[in-house]
Scaffold this motif. Structure first.
Motif, PDB file in Angstrom:
ATOM      1  N   MET A 165       8.890 -21.226  45.423  1.00  0.00           N
ATOM      2  CA  MET A 165       7.925 -20.487  44.626  1.00  0.00           C
ATOM      3  C   MET A 165       8.309 -20.478  43.149  1.00  0.00           C
ATOM      4  O   MET A 165       7.463 -20.675  42.258  1.00  0.00           O
ATOM      5  CB  MET A 165       7.811 -19.043  45.136  1.00  0.00           C
ATOM      6  CG  MET A 165       6.815 -18.199  44.332  1.00  0.00           C
ATOM      7  SD  MET A 165       7.031 -16.427  44.593  1.00  0.00           S
ATOM      8  CE  MET A 165       6.565 -16.296  46.317  1.00  0.00           C
ATOM      9  N   ARG A 166       9.576 -20.248  42.874  1.00  0.00           N
ATOM     10  CA  ARG A 166      10.034 -20.151  41.483  1.00  0.00           C
ATOM     11  C   ARG A 166       9.752 -21.437  40.709  1.00  0.00           C
ATOM     12  O   ARG A 166       9.259 -21.412  39.586  1.00  0.00           O
ATOM     13  CB  ARG A 166      11.525 -19.812  41.463  1.00  0.00           C
ATOM     14  CG  ARG A 166      12.062 -19.426  40.112  1.00  0.00           C
ATOM     15  CD  ARG A 166      13.453 -18.831  40.214  1.00  0.00           C
ATOM     16  NE  ARG A 166      14.399 -19.722  40.861  1.00  0.00           N
ATOM     17  CZ  ARG A 166      14.919 -19.532  42.079  1.00  0.00           C
ATOM     18  NH1 ARG A 166      14.550 -18.495  42.792  1.00  0.00           N
ATOM     19  NH2 ARG A 166      15.778 -20.392  42.590  1.00  0.00           N
ATOM     20  N   VAL A 167      10.033 -22.571  41.340  1.00  0.00           N
ATOM     21  CA  VAL A 167       9.800 -23.846  40.667  1.00  0.00           C
ATOM     22  C   VAL A 167       8.300 -24.145  40.580  1.00  0.00           C
ATOM     23  O   VAL A 167       7.815 -24.651  39.560  1.00  0.00           O
ATOM     24  CB  VAL A 167      10.540 -24.990  41.393  1.00  0.00           C
ATOM     25  CG1 VAL A 167      10.225 -26.331  40.748  1.00  0.00           C
ATOM     26  CG2 VAL A 167      12.047 -24.734  41.367  1.00  0.00           C
ATOM     27  N   ALA A 168       7.560 -23.827  41.636  1.00  0.00           N
ATOM     28  CA  ALA A 168       6.112 -24.060  41.615  1.00  0.00           C
ATOM     29  C   ALA A 168       5.449 -23.258  40.499  1.00  0.00           C
ATOM     30  O   ALA A 168       4.556 -23.756  39.797  1.00  0.00           O
ATOM     31  CB  ALA A 168       5.509 -23.704  42.966  1.00  0.00           C
ATOM     32  N   LEU A 169       5.872 -22.013  40.310  1.00  0.00           N
ATOM     33  CA  LEU A 169       5.338 -21.198  39.223  1.00  0.00           C
ATOM     34  C   LEU A 169       5.751 -21.764  37.871  1.00  0.00           C
ATOM     35  O   LEU A 169       4.957 -21.813  36.923  1.00  0.00           O
ATOM     36  CB  LEU A 169       5.819 -19.749  39.362  1.00  0.00           C
ATOM     37  CG  LEU A 169       5.250 -18.944  40.536  1.00  0.00           C
ATOM     38  CD1 LEU A 169       5.954 -17.600  40.653  1.00  0.00           C
ATOM     39  CD2 LEU A 169       3.750 -18.736  40.357  1.00  0.00           C
ATOM     40  N   ARG A 170       7.000 -22.161  37.768  1.00  0.00           N
ATOM     41  CA  ARG A 170       7.522 -22.703  36.506  1.00  0.00           C
ATOM     42  C   ARG A 170       6.750 -23.937  36.074  1.00  0.00           C
ATOM     43  O   ARG A 170       6.449 -24.128  34.897  1.00  0.00           O
ATOM     44  CB  ARG A 170       9.003 -23.024  36.703  1.00  0.00           C
ATOM     45  CG  ARG A 170       9.729 -23.598  35.511  1.00  0.00           C
ATOM     46  CD  ARG A 170      11.171 -23.884  35.887  1.00  0.00           C
ATOM     47  NE  ARG A 170      11.845 -22.649  36.285  1.00  0.00           N
ATOM     48  CZ  ARG A 170      12.851 -22.594  37.147  1.00  0.00           C
ATOM     49  NH1 ARG A 170      13.265 -23.692  37.758  1.00  0.00           N
ATOM     50  NH2 ARG A 170      13.417 -21.447  37.428  1.00  0.00           N
ATOM     51  N   ARG A 171       6.426 -24.784  37.029  1.00  0.00           N
ATOM     52  CA  ARG A 171       5.732 -26.043  36.720  1.00  0.00           C
ATOM     53  C   ARG A 171       4.213 -25.901  36.779  1.00  0.00           C
ATOM     54  O   ARG A 171       3.502 -26.869  36.502  1.00  0.00           O
ATOM     55  CB  ARG A 171       6.177 -27.127  37.706  1.00  0.00           C
ATOM     56  CG  ARG A 171       7.658 -27.446  37.659  1.00  0.00           C
ATOM     57  CD  ARG A 171       7.994 -28.596  38.600  1.00  0.00           C
ATOM     58  NE  ARG A 171       9.422 -28.865  38.641  1.00  0.00           N
ATOM     59  CZ  ARG A 171       9.986 -29.870  39.304  1.00  0.00           C
ATOM     60  NH1 ARG A 171       9.224 -30.713  39.995  1.00  0.00           N
ATOM     61  NH2 ARG A 171      11.294 -30.045  39.290  1.00  0.00           N
ATOM     62  N   ASN A 172       3.755 -24.700  37.178  1.00  0.00           N
ATOM     63  CA  ASN A 172       2.320 -24.497  37.399  1.00  0.00           C
ATOM     64  C   ASN A 172       1.779 -25.582  38.328  1.00  0.00           C
ATOM     65  O   ASN A 172       0.745 -26.195  38.083  1.00  0.00           O
ATOM     66  CB  ASN A 172       1.547 -24.508  36.073  1.00  0.00           C
ATOM     67  CG  ASN A 172       0.127 -23.997  36.237  1.00  0.00           C
ATOM     68  OD1 ASN A 172      -0.179 -23.236  37.161  1.00  0.00           O
ATOM     69  ND2 ASN A 172      -0.769 -24.433  35.364  1.00  0.00           N
ATOM     70  N   ASN A 173       2.513 -25.776  39.419  1.00  0.00           N
ATOM     71  CA  ASN A 173       2.193 -26.836  40.375  1.00  0.00           C
ATOM     72  C   ASN A 173       2.252 -26.269  41.791  1.00  0.00           C
ATOM     73  O   ASN A 173       3.310 -26.307  42.433  1.00  0.00           O
ATOM     74  CB  ASN A 173       3.180 -27.999  40.213  1.00  0.00           C
ATOM     75  CG  ASN A 173       2.921 -29.121  41.205  1.00  0.00           C
ATOM     76  OD1 ASN A 173       1.861 -29.181  41.833  1.00  0.00           O
ATOM     77  ND2 ASN A 173       3.884 -30.015  41.350  1.00  0.00           N
ATOM     78  N   PRO A 174       1.143 -25.744  42.309  1.00  0.00           N
ATOM     79  CA  PRO A 174       1.157 -25.152  43.654  1.00  0.00           C
ATOM     80  C   PRO A 174       1.609 -26.115  44.740  1.00  0.00           C
ATOM     81  O   PRO A 174       2.134 -25.683  45.772  1.00  0.00           O
ATOM     82  CB  PRO A 174      -0.298 -24.724  43.860  1.00  0.00           C
ATOM     83  CG  PRO A 174      -0.858 -24.576  42.484  1.00  0.00           C
ATOM     84  CD  PRO A 174      -0.170 -25.613  41.658  1.00  0.00           C
ATOM     85  N   ALA A 175       1.412 -27.408  44.531  1.00  0.00           N
ATOM     86  CA  ALA A 175       1.790 -28.391  45.553  1.00  0.00           C
ATOM     87  C   ALA A 175       3.294 -28.406  45.803  1.00  0.00           C
ATOM     88  O   ALA A 175       3.738 -28.795  46.888  1.00  0.00           O
ATOM     89  CB  ALA A 175       1.311 -29.786  45.149  1.00  0.00           C
ATOM     90  N   TYR A 176       4.077 -27.963  44.808  1.00  0.00           N
ATOM     91  CA  TYR A 176       5.530 -27.947  45.000  1.00  0.00           C
ATOM     92  C   TYR A 176       5.913 -27.028  46.148  1.00  0.00           C
ATOM     93  O   TYR A 176       6.890 -27.275  46.854  1.00  0.00           O
ATOM     94  CB  TYR A 176       6.230 -27.502  43.712  1.00  0.00           C
ATOM     95  CG  TYR A 176       7.697 -27.840  43.676  1.00  0.00           C
ATOM     96  CD1 TYR A 176       8.143 -29.053  43.157  1.00  0.00           C
ATOM     97  CD2 TYR A 176       8.656 -26.961  44.187  1.00  0.00           C
ATOM     98  CE1 TYR A 176       9.498 -29.374  43.134  1.00  0.00           C
ATOM     99  CE2 TYR A 176      10.001 -27.277  44.169  1.00  0.00           C
ATOM    100  CZ  TYR A 176      10.411 -28.492  43.639  1.00  0.00           C
ATOM    101  OH  TYR A 176      11.754 -28.815  43.627  1.00  0.00           O
ATOM    102  N   LEU A 177       5.137 -25.981  46.345  1.00  0.00           N
ATOM    103  CA  LEU A 177       5.353 -25.078  47.481  1.00  0.00           C
ATOM    104  C   LEU A 177       4.496 -25.481  48.672  1.00  0.00           C
ATOM    105  O   LEU A 177       4.964 -25.497  49.813  1.00  0.00           O
ATOM    106  CB  LEU A 177       5.055 -23.645  47.057  1.00  0.00           C
ATOM    107  CG  LEU A 177       5.157 -22.557  48.123  1.00  0.00           C
ATOM    108  CD1 LEU A 177       5.736 -21.269  47.531  1.00  0.00           C
ATOM    109  CD2 LEU A 177       3.797 -22.240  48.744  1.00  0.00           C
ATOM    110  N   ALA A 178       3.251 -25.840  48.406  1.00  0.00           N
ATOM    111  CA  ALA A 178       2.305 -26.096  49.496  1.00  0.00           C
ATOM    112  C   ALA A 178       2.680 -27.318  50.322  1.00  0.00           C
ATOM    113  O   ALA A 178       2.557 -27.303  51.559  1.00  0.00           O
ATOM    114  CB  ALA A 178       0.892 -26.269  48.926  1.00  0.00           C
TER     115      ALA A 178
END
Length: 573
Positions: free
Chosen positions: A528-541
């Motif tokens: 979640m932390r990285v997905a938020l940082r990159r504004n990239n939901p796919a990093y978590l999804a």
């Protein structure tokens, strides 16, 4: 632990916050409305702090399960409860035992009451009597608020005790803060307490209270700054804690806790030296739990993760296909002395290894085992697989570990613009010699004191230091393929190269966090932390929807919307 459950704030007439419309209810016969009810005795302090720890026991298991059941390293089994299955599938439409926000606010309001009523001016022999307790309770409140924010998203933020229904309702109807806003407020709140020692109440259960019961404020500041995107500050606070001379080098990483192959010709479980484990020397803080239901709250994680006689071997969670893939994708490297007195580097061939759990990193096999109990019988009440996950303690839930602190420190260093230093944490271990060998002058000068780890009486040479990756992947320092990513062609400026390296090295760090922190409740939040940082939901999804080995398209679609990452807050009516 001698019944922590009896050490509650009712001893001082303090109400226990439970819910207001299932959230912040203040109706309690324990409420005392005397405005000058000051905590000004040493016994008040001890019982109050222990009362907060008692309330933290309620969310201890949940802290782990919210971070693992929703992530990609574990999956639920058919034996899992309906609540756990719905949590793992992000289906929170119905009431769920793992979604009880009032438990967090119960801790917070207890902290708020203590901080508002403790006599901070009281001195004895020139020393402020409650200085340590005041700092400890502020850290409890900040840690709980961080858990609340990363699980619920935008939340009500209250730093004063709520003694009436009206006060609670006004707080809930006020503005809600985002994760970053909560972190910014908490950083300001606890920074003045950064140098304060922990209280010392002797031994609680089996653990030194001064050593284990309190989340270090400097590590907490590092965590808060990391979530808030204040990376240089985050690295500063982690580094300040890890190099504190009071700990006499206890927080350096060494070869004492790593797993390796004892043979270069036979690769099976009999030749694995399982040195890796979560030990008391690595744990920095924990929530002590009871060992008997009669005494209070007992952890259920053992019955959820492992085969026990109580669950008739029917464990509720098990490592996922994704966990096997992440672990198996690593290379195990060994440095061996050759006939000329030099060294050869040997990479263990995965073709020689039959058991998939043995391919790659050895931390997985060091903590997990599964044994078949023979052919299934319709007359047996026991499950036919016996599973153990040796990261669990039956009398405590670790909340902070040395090695995971190093990895978050590496994450902060990398995002602060020091990727070589971050890689050094992973591959070599930070010490004066390794800084000279593996970090160029420009980065070393820019990072300055953030990467200074002096030798001491326990560690006197670079050979005493290892990188985190060596805990499960062998002599990582010799692995020429485990390196800082480089662009195919030279980029126009040095900063362009750094900008290219940062996200790629961050991927390596997050993978290392999976290998090191698996099953402990970290994974969902790291993604979640990285997905938020990159504004990239796919990093978590993407990883979560593919945890079984194939993609769950519906789950991926759900998780591409960030609003679905958080537990739902109850409505205020």
């Amino acid at each position: 632990m001698k019944k922590l459950n009896i050490l509650i704030f009712s001893l001082f007439g303090l109400f226990i916050l439970s819910s207001c419309s299932d959230m912040l209810e203040t109706d309690s016969e324990l409420v005392e409305y005397e405005k000058d009810n000051t905590l000004n005795h040493a016994t008040d302090s001890v019982y109050s702090v222990m009362g907060i720890i008692n309330k933290m026991q309620v969310i201890a298991d949940r802290t782990v399960l919210l971070g693992e059941a929703r992530a990609d390293l574990m999956v639920v089994t058919d034996a899992a409860t309906s609540d756990l299955k719905r949590l793992a599938s992000f289906d929170m439409a119905e009431k769920n035992k793992y979604n009880s926000v009032s438990d967090y606010y119960a801790i917070i309001n207890n902290c708020n009451y203590f901080l508002a009523h403790v006599d901070t001016a009281l001195t004895r022999r020139g020393r402020k009597l409650f200085r340590e307790e005041y700092a400890a309770v502020k850290s409890f409140r900040a840690w709980t608020y961080l858990q609340l924010a990363i699980n619920y998203g935008n939340i009500p933020f209250v730093l004063t005790p709520m003694m009436t229904e009206k006060e609670a309702r006004e707080a809930l109807e006020g503005p809600r803060l985002s994760i970053a806003e909560v972190c910014d407020r908490l950083i300001d709140d606890i920074t003045p307490q950064a140098g304060v020692d922990n209280p010392d109440y002797g031994t609680v259960g089996n653990y030194s209270s001064n050593r284990y019961l309190f989340y270090p404020i400097r590590v907490l500041l590092g965590d808060l700054c990391l979530w808030a995107g204040r990376y240089s500050e985050s690295a500063y606070w982690y580094h300040s804690f890890l190099t504190d001379v009071k700990f006499s080098g206890r927080y350096y990483l060494s070869t004492a806790n790593y797993s390796y192959w004892r043979s270069t010709s036979q690769f099976d479980k009999t030749t694995v030296s399982r040195g890796y484990s979560v030990t008391t020397s690595d744990v920095i803080s924990l929530i002590p739990m009871e060992t008997r239901v009669f005494d209070g709250i007992v952890s259920e994680l053992d019955d959820i993760y492992c085969s026990t006689t109580d669950n008739y071997y029917y464990f509720q969670m098990t490592p996922s296909s994704a966990m096997y893939t992440i672990s198996g994708s690593q290379r195990f490297c060994m440095q061996k002395t050759n006939t000329t007195g030099g060294f050869d580097t040997i990479y263990v061939s995965k073709d020689k290894i039959v058991d998939p759990i043995l391919k790659g990193d050895l931390r997985f096999v060091s903590v997990f085992s599964e044994t078949s109990m023979g052919a299934e019988s319709e007359f047996s009440e026991y499950g036919r697989k016996y599973q153990t996950i040796d990261k669990l303690w039956n009398d405590a839930i670790p909340t902070c570990r040395r090695t995971m602190t190093y990895l978050r420190y590496a994450e902060a260093l990398n995002r602060a613009g020091y990727p070589q230093s971050a890689l050094c944490v992973l591959k070599y271990g930070l010490c004066p010699d390794n800084v000279k060998l593996y970090i160029d002058t420009l980065e070393a000068q820019a990072a300055g004191n953030l990467i200074v780890f002096p030798y001491n009486t326990l560690y006197s040479a670079k050979e005493d230091f290892i990188g985190v990756h060596a805990y499960g992947s062998g002599d990582a320092k010799c692995d020429t393929l485990y390196r800082l990513p480089q662009p195919d062609a030279a980029l126009p400026t040095r900063q362009d190269t750094i900008n290219y390296q940062i996200p790629l090295l961050e991927d390596m760090i997050i993978t290392e966090m999976a290998l090191e922190g698996a099953f402990e409740g970290n994974r969902y939040y790291d993604l979640m932390r990285v997905a938020l940082r990159r504004n990239n939901p796919a990093y978590l999804a993407n990883p979560i929807s593919s945890r079984t080995g194939s993609t769950d398209a519906a789950l991926r679609t759900l998780l591409m919307n960030k609003d679905n990452w958080y537990l739902p807050l109850p409505k205020v009516e």
